[in-house]
Design an enzyme around this catalytic site. Structure first.
Site, PDB file in Angstrom:
ATOM      1  N   CYS A 160       0.749  -1.183  -0.073  1.00  0.00           N
ATOM      2  CA  CYS A 160       0.023   0.044   0.217  1.00  0.00           C
ATOM      3  C   CYS A 160       0.813   1.274   0.033  1.00  0.00           C
ATOM      4  O   CYS A 160       0.602   2.316  -0.703  1.00  0.00           O
ATOM      5  CB  CYS A 160      -1.071   0.058   1.055  1.00  0.00           C
ATOM      6  SG  CYS A 160      -0.029   0.010   2.761  1.00  0.00           S
ATOM      7  N   HIS A 168      -2.134   1.038   7.036  1.00  0.00           N
ATOM      8  CA  HIS A 168      -2.403   1.459   5.784  1.00  0.00           C
ATOM      9  C   HIS A 168      -2.082   2.800   5.054  1.00  0.00           C
ATOM     10  O   HIS A 168      -1.881   3.633   6.257  1.00  0.00           O
ATOM     11  CB  HIS A 168      -3.938   1.312   5.470  1.00  0.00           C
ATOM     12  CG  HIS A 168      -4.291   1.322   4.048  1.00  0.00           C
ATOM     13  ND1 HIS A 168      -3.630   0.164   3.081  1.00  0.00           N
ATOM     14  CD2 HIS A 168      -5.408   1.682   3.375  1.00  0.00           C
ATOM     15  CE1 HIS A 168      -4.230   0.325   2.000  1.00  0.00           C
ATOM     16  NE2 HIS A 168      -5.148   1.272   2.072  1.00  0.00           N
ATOM     17  N   ASP A 208      -7.575   5.848  -2.789  1.00  0.00           N
ATOM     18  CA  ASP A 208      -6.826   4.719  -2.405  1.00  0.00           C
ATOM     19  C   ASP A 208      -6.551   3.717  -3.596  1.00  0.00           C
ATOM     20  O   ASP A 208      -7.191   2.851  -3.935  1.00  0.00           O
ATOM     21  CB  ASP A 208      -7.653   3.686  -1.539  1.00  0.00           C
ATOM     22  CG  ASP A 208      -6.929   2.601  -0.724  1.00  0.00           C
ATOM     23  OD1 ASP A 208      -5.712   2.689  -1.216  1.00  0.00           O
ATOM     24  OD2 ASP A 208      -7.469   2.065  -0.019  1.00  0.00           O
TER      25      ASP A 208
END
Lengths: 345, 674
Positions: B414, B458, B478
């Site tokens: 991520c 994250h 995202d």
């Protein structure tokens, strides 16, 4: 020679217990410890007369608890708080448990056993534990004595080396305990009315016993050592007085009688019936204690010699007799010399 | 010690048990050599105790103590603070074991053992740890009591009849703790808690904690994700959101130096740059201490709970670093509009010179193709949806990390997706920044708490985009979701191949094991919430509920002092009432009542007078009482001196008869007049 100590019946070597430094003669201290001049026994330990302080380890525990609390505050340890407070609560419980060990105890009696100066005298106490608990973790001491543990039966004996002839008053006593954890010491102070007479220390070497005086049918010279030979010939009866040898009681005549008159003693020809007088006046012109010491030695010698003896002091006399009781009576008279009968100088 | 019997020696060795028991939990946190040294010292001491041999000479103990201190200094570089101080204390305590022979020294050592137990709370305060340490603490006090009894035993010359029983000592210790418990609980509730520390050792803050920081470098989050540690717990009162879609917003990283991203400074925003939209959620957030100021929220908290603030970039944070587990209750608006100041936008456009030339070129291509910012941002996302692999083990990246990732490895995590995406947006002239935090969470079905772990860490992007009406605001984007939608929907284990899952994260597949874990974590959470989390605000709330006038710090202090005193007094009264006395038989008590009554009526019993003679004498003077008194006397004599100590029921009946007789006598008209 009876070197006279200026100290007041104390043994400096025993001054180790610490609390002797409490100025108990001081009025404030006496009030603080609710000490009466002398108390009749039994003494029951009441809450108002129990004192309690942490021991050294108890103080360390307290300091550590403070440290724990600071740590708990600083690091925000919730469980640190709980742990600290639980230990503090436990400590409080321990304090009361220590206190409870003393409460309602009863000092039933104390008996003094007299002794010679320079030798130990004993004070035997009986402590009664309420309920069914055995006495445990209890100690007793007095300013000049070593602490003694109270036995399981509640008996405890304090011993004290008497240095000086005369009355020895057991001062204030302290009953204390550190049970159950040793973190607190609770104590109570009481002053039992107990005096023992300290006998004069017998001289090591002494002139021989004086000759018996006033014999009926014999001269002074014949008396010395003639006791045994003359004992065979019956001479008559005389009244028994306490302390005389039971071997000479006329048991047969006693059995025949049924009145309350005292038993009769058999007398024999050649008896030192004229009595062995241990006389103050007969002692050499030494100082008073030395003369008393000499008399004490004579008492022991006469007692060993199995012969009745009497004691004459300027202010007191003990009639002729023999046996352990007679010996104690004579030694007590020597101890009392110069003191009024009440025991106080 | 020299004259002791083996039996006494073995019993005395019991005092060595508490130090070992208190050491056990510490073993996990102490350096291995130190643990080994403590165990060796303990073993040596036990051997000496059992064999009755002499302890080492004073010189040796001094040498050991100096060596121990030196070794701790070498290991930690200091002797102070909790990191070095606790190990040093423990080691010296075990050295001290070698010199503890007398009763006083044993007492002291057992007291120090309590301190050692307390110090473990610096490492952990969980329920089992607390129960264990408290149990050992009781055992330690029992050992103290037992040592006192043994010392007595020595004085009784080994009399076997009075040999002390360790169980009795344990019972005594438990009793002492039980007696102090009300006192302890009152103080626990009322003792004023502080929110911050009184002092701090420089090293204590470095006690490494996993968690997000204000810097993000490649690999940071991949490391974090290996940890199953709980980051925080949350509970929603009332409306429950879909947890899987929650983005717990944390540090906002805007400054980029070509390699690392740095968070915006936590300073108050120039003007409120945000606005809430829609319905609020009722959030209870319980944060594990992470030594940082960040707080995590799935939206805009409003109004702000005490002790917290919103800094520029809507970074919710505590005013002080969170050094202990802390709970915040807040209304949170998952819908919000976030604006920016000119300076913020300028910073969010900055691209360092000379890095990632390929990525810049790509961004400029996109710019040329999509004049509309929204279209460009969407195109960027689509770029990630093909040809990229989601993995925890990306290859190492070089100086041009974005180029290496986008055009070389194409494998990442991520943080790679988020930082590359933000870089591309910036290169294309669109303000963008990286946001780190946590995504998702796991609901414990037992207590309804959402558990968010470090493995849920994250990173995502925020891009400055106009909405449908052309008004610009920050929009969450995202890129990871484009690469691996399952990461968002199903969490980490849904996104990664099974072989790549960190072992700590392999979820328990057996349902009953899972239930057990949920139960355990729910219990722990309750413990954390209600016991460990009990702090100043909870104290004040408690007081406000019962004693509103006292709900301040001064009131707390006064009340805790009062509680301490009251607890002490209650304890004293309880113990006083339990203090041993001669038990008085009920019959005697009733008889004494009669005696007192008669004395008041003018007939005191004479010294040495027997009951029968006494009653005769009184009856002669007062014939009216004769019958009642005679009956009382008869029953009393049966109870006291009756030949057959009969069955209890019969005794009870007789006692009842005595009681009746006494009452009748007391209420007799001729006795009541007086």
């Amino acid at each position: 020679m009876g070197a006279r100590q200026r100290r007041d019946s104390v043994n400096p070597a025993r001054r180790a217990t610490g609390w002797a430094f409490l100025p108990l003669r001081n009025g404030f201290m006496r009030r603080l410890f609710r000490l009466r001049p002398l108390e009749p026994l039994p003494y029951r330990v009441s809450p108002r007369r129990i004192y309690i302080l942490p021991t050294r380890q108890g103080m360390v525990f307290g300091l550590l608890l403070m440290g724990m609390l600071l740590g708990a505050v600083n690091y925000g340890l919730s469980m640190g708080f709980l742990f600290t407070f639980m230990l503090a609560g436990m400590l409080l419980g321990a304090l009361l448990a220590t206190w409870r060990t003393l409460i309602n105890l009863e000092v039933l009696r104390v008996d003094g056993t007299p002794g010679f100066a320079g030798e130990p005298v004993y004070f035997r106490f009986k402590v009664l534990q309420p309920g069914t608990r055995p006495a445990s973790g209890l100690w007793l001491d007095a300013p000049e004595t070593a602490p003694a543990r109270v036995g399981l039966n509640g008996e405890v004996t304090l011993s004290l080396v008497a240095t000086r002839r005369g009355p020895l008053k057991l001062g204030p006593c302290r009953l204390y305990t550190e049970a159950p954890l040793g973190l607190f010491r609770a104590w109570t102070i009481f002053a039992p009315d107990c005096t023992v007479w300290v006998w004069p220390r017998p001289t090591r070497q002494s002139p021989p016993l004086p000759a018996p005086a006033g014999g009926r049918e014999s001269t002074h010279d014949a008396q010395r050592g003639g006791t045994q030979q003359g004992s065979e010939d019956f001479d008559g009866l005389k009244d028994y007085s306490p302390g005389e040898s039971l071997a000479r009681v006329a048991w047969k005549s006693l059995a025949r009688r049924d009145d309350d008159t005292p038993p009769q003693l058999k007398r024999f020809i050649g008896d030192p019936a004229g009595e062995l007088w241990l006389d103050w006046a007969a002692t050499p012109q030494l100082d008073q204690e030395a003369r008393l010491s000499l008399l004490a030695r004579w008492v022991l010698m006469a007692e060993q010699g199995q012969q009745p003896y009497a004691l004459r002091l300027p202010a007191e006399r003990v009639a002729s007799g023999h046996g352990p009781q007679h010996r104690v009576r004579c030694l007590n008279a020597l101890a009392r010399h110069g003191y009024r009968a009440g025991g106080m100088p | 010690m020299t004259m002791t019997t083996p039996r006494l020696r073995h019993a005395e060795a019991l005092w060595l048990a508490p130090p070992l028991a208190m050491l056990l939990p510490h073993l996990a946190t102490l350096p291995v050599w130190l643990s080994a040294a403590c165990l060796a010292l303990w073993g040596a001491r036990l051997g000496l105790a059992l064999s009755g041999r002499a302890l080492p000479a004073r010189l040796w103990r001094a040498v050991l103590a100096v060596a121990a201190t030196g070794a701790v200094w070498l290991q930690f570089g200091t002797l102070f603070g909790q990191r070095a101080g606790v190990p040093l204390f423990i080691l010296l305590l075990f050295v001290k074991l070698l010199e503890s022979a007398s009763l006083a020294e044993r007492r002291l050592l057992l007291i120090l053992t309590q301190f050692m137990g307390m110090s473990y709370f610096l490492s952990a305060q969980s329920l089992p740890v607390t129960l264990y340490l408290l149990a050992v603490s009781v055992g330690t006090v029992a050992a103290m009591a037992y040592m006192e009894r043994l010392a007595e035993q020595e004085a009784h010359a080994g009399d076997a009849r009075v040999w002390p029983d360790p169980r009795a000592s344990l019972q005594l210790a438990a009793g002492l703790f039980a007696a102090g418990l009300p006192f302890a609980l009152l103080l626990f509730l009322l003792f004023p808690r502080l929110d911050g520390p009184l002092w701090q050792w420089p090293h204590d803050t470095q006690a490494a904690r996993t968690g997000l920081t204000d810097r993000l470098q490649p690999g940071d989050i991949a490391n974090l994700i290996q940890s199953p540690e709980i980051a925080f717990r949350a509970r929603f009162v009332g409306a429950q959101p879909n947890v899987n879609t929650l983005y717990w917003r944390g540090p906002v990283l805007s400054a980029f130096d070509g390699r690392a991203w740095t968070a915006m400074v936590l300073k108050p925003a120039a003007q409120p740059g945000w606005r809430s939209v829609g319905e609020a959620l009722d959030l209870q957030l319980t944060l594990e201490p992470h030594q940082q100021q960040w707080l995590f929220s799935p939206g805009l908290p409003q109004p702000l709970p005490e002790g917290t603030a919103l800094a520029a970039g809507m970074q919710w944070h505590a005013r002080e670093p969170v050094r202990q587990r802390k709970r915040y209750d807040a209304h949170v608006y998952p819908g919000y509009v976030l604006y920016a100041t000119g300076a913020e936008l300028a910073a969010a456009r900055h691209v360092p010179e000379g890095v990632n030339p390929q990525a810049r070129a790509l961004a400029l291509q996109w710019r040329a193709r999509f004049p509309d910012d929204r279209a460009l941002a969407a195109a960027g996302l689509t770029h990630f949806s093909a040809g990229f692999t989601y993995t925890l083990h990306p290859p190492r990246l070089g100086v041009h990390s974005v180029d290496d990732f986008l055009f070389g490895a194409r494998r990442g995590f991520c943080e790679h997706f988020a930082t590359s995406y933000v870089f591309l947006m910036r290169a294309a002239g669109i303000p963008a920044r990286v946001v780190t935090g946590y995504q998702g969470g796991e609901i414990n079905p037992l207590d309804g708490h959402v558990v968010v772990r470090q493995s849920d860490a994250h990173a995502w992007a925020e891009v400055w985009l106009p909405d449908a009406r052309g008004e610009a605001r920050w929009v969450r984007v995202d890129p990871t979701a484009s690469v691996s939608p399952s990461r968002i929907e199903r969490g980490l284990e849904g996104a990664l191949p099974a072989a790549e899952l960190p072992p700590a994260l392999v979820r328990l597949s057996l349902p009953w094991l899972q239930d057990m874990r949920h139960g355990w974590e729910a219990l722990n959470n309750g413990w954390n919430q209600w016991v460990l989390g009990y702090g100043q605000s909870q104290q004040l709330a408690l007081l406000a509920a019962f004693l509103p006038d006292w709900a301040n710090l001064r009131g707390l202090a006064a009340l805790s002092i009062a509680a301490g005193l009251l607890g002490g007094i209650l304890l004293a009264v309880a113990l006083w009432r339990m203090s041993p006395r001669e038990p008085i038989e009920p019959a005697v008590r009733l008889w004494q009542r009669v005696l007192r009554k008669l004395a008041r009526l003018g007939y005191p019993i004479l010294p040495g007078e027997a009951p029968a003679g006494y009653i005769d004498r009184v009856s002669a003077g007062q014939p009216a009482w004769r019958e009642l008194l005679q009956r009382t006397l008869e029953v009393y004599l049966v109870l006291r001196y009756g030949a057959e100590k009969s069955a209890k029921t019969e005794d009870a009946a007789t006692l009842q008869a005595l009681q009746d007789a006494v009452r009748q006598f007391e209420s007799h008209p001729s006795t009541r007049r007086h």
